[in-house]
Write a protein that holds these residues in place. Structure first.
Motif, short mmCIF file in Angstrom:
data_model
loop_
_atom_site.label_atom_id
_atom_site.label_comp_id
_atom_site.label_asym_id
_atom_site.label_seq_id
_atom_site.Cartn_x
_atom_site.Cartn_y
_atom_site.Cartn_z
N SER A 110 -0.13 16.58 15.68
CA SER A 110 -0.34 16.53 14.23
C SER A 110 0.75 17.31 13.50
N PHE A 111 1.20 18.43 14.06
CA PHE A 111 2.30 19.16 13.44
C PHE A 111 3.61 18.38 13.52
N ALA A 147 6.73 13.42 8.48
CA ALA A 147 6.38 12.93 7.15
C ALA A 147 7.12 13.70 6.07
N ILE A 148 7.30 14.99 6.26
CA ILE A 148 8.01 15.79 5.26
C ILE A 148 9.51 15.52 5.34
N ARG A 149 10.04 15.37 6.52
CA ARG A 149 11.48 15.18 6.71
C ARG A 149 11.96 13.82 6.21
N THR A 150 11.18 12.76 6.40
CA THR A 150 11.60 11.41 6.01
C THR A 150 10.58 10.83 5.03
N PRO A 151 10.76 11.07 3.74
CA PRO A 151 9.80 10.53 2.76
C PRO A 151 9.91 9.00 2.67
N ASP A 152 8.84 8.39 2.18
CA ASP A 152 8.82 6.94 2.02
C ASP A 152 9.79 6.52 0.93
N PRO A 153 10.42 5.35 1.08
CA PRO A 153 11.34 4.88 0.03
C PRO A 153 10.55 4.46 -1.22
N VAL A 154 11.22 4.54 -2.34
CA VAL A 154 10.60 4.15 -3.60
C VAL A 154 10.57 2.63 -3.67
N ILE A 155 9.43 2.10 -4.09
CA ILE A 155 9.28 0.65 -4.23
C ILE A 155 9.99 0.22 -5.51
N ASP A 156 10.58 -0.96 -5.46
CA ASP A 156 11.27 -1.50 -6.63
C ASP A 156 10.30 -1.63 -7.79
N GLU A 157 10.77 -1.31 -8.98
CA GLU A 157 9.92 -1.36 -10.16
C GLU A 157 9.39 -2.78 -10.42
N ASN A 158 10.19 -3.79 -10.11
CA ASN A 158 9.81 -5.18 -10.37
C ASN A 158 9.40 -5.89 -9.09
#
Length: 91
Positions: free
Chosen positions: A35-36, A42-53
């Motif tokens: 779990s650690f 999860a902290i090291r590689t954040p999820d990419p931002v989804i396209d606004e459209n």
């Protein structure tokens, strides 16, 4: 003469010398370490931002796929005709 059953008893071993103790302790310990590691990833590689459209892009992709399906209609019809057995072919 001392014939009591306690006189021949072997002194008990310490708890860490029993294999089942490590099996009981090891399982949860592995889960905690995993779990650690998962938290670190999860902290090291954040999820990419989804396209606004994203919704409009999805609609455009679906329209493109529909146009491709319409372009393939003669090929699908020919494939189905070629796969029809001779006895069932329309005349």
């Amino acid at each position: 003469m001392n014939n009591s059953p306690m006189s021949d008893a072997v002194p008990p071993k310490p708890w860490w010398k029993f294999g089942f103790v490590w099996l009981v302790i090891g399982g949860p310990a592995v889960v905690v370490v995993a779990s650690f590691v998962t938290l670190w990833l999860a902290i090291r590689t954040p999820d990419p931002v989804i396209d606004e459209n994203y919704y409009q892009n999805g609609i455009a992709i679906n329209k493109t796929l529909e146009a491709q399906d319409r372009n393939l209609a003669p090929a699908i019809k020919a494939r189905n005709h070629a796969a029809t057995p001779d006895g069932q072919a329309p005349r």
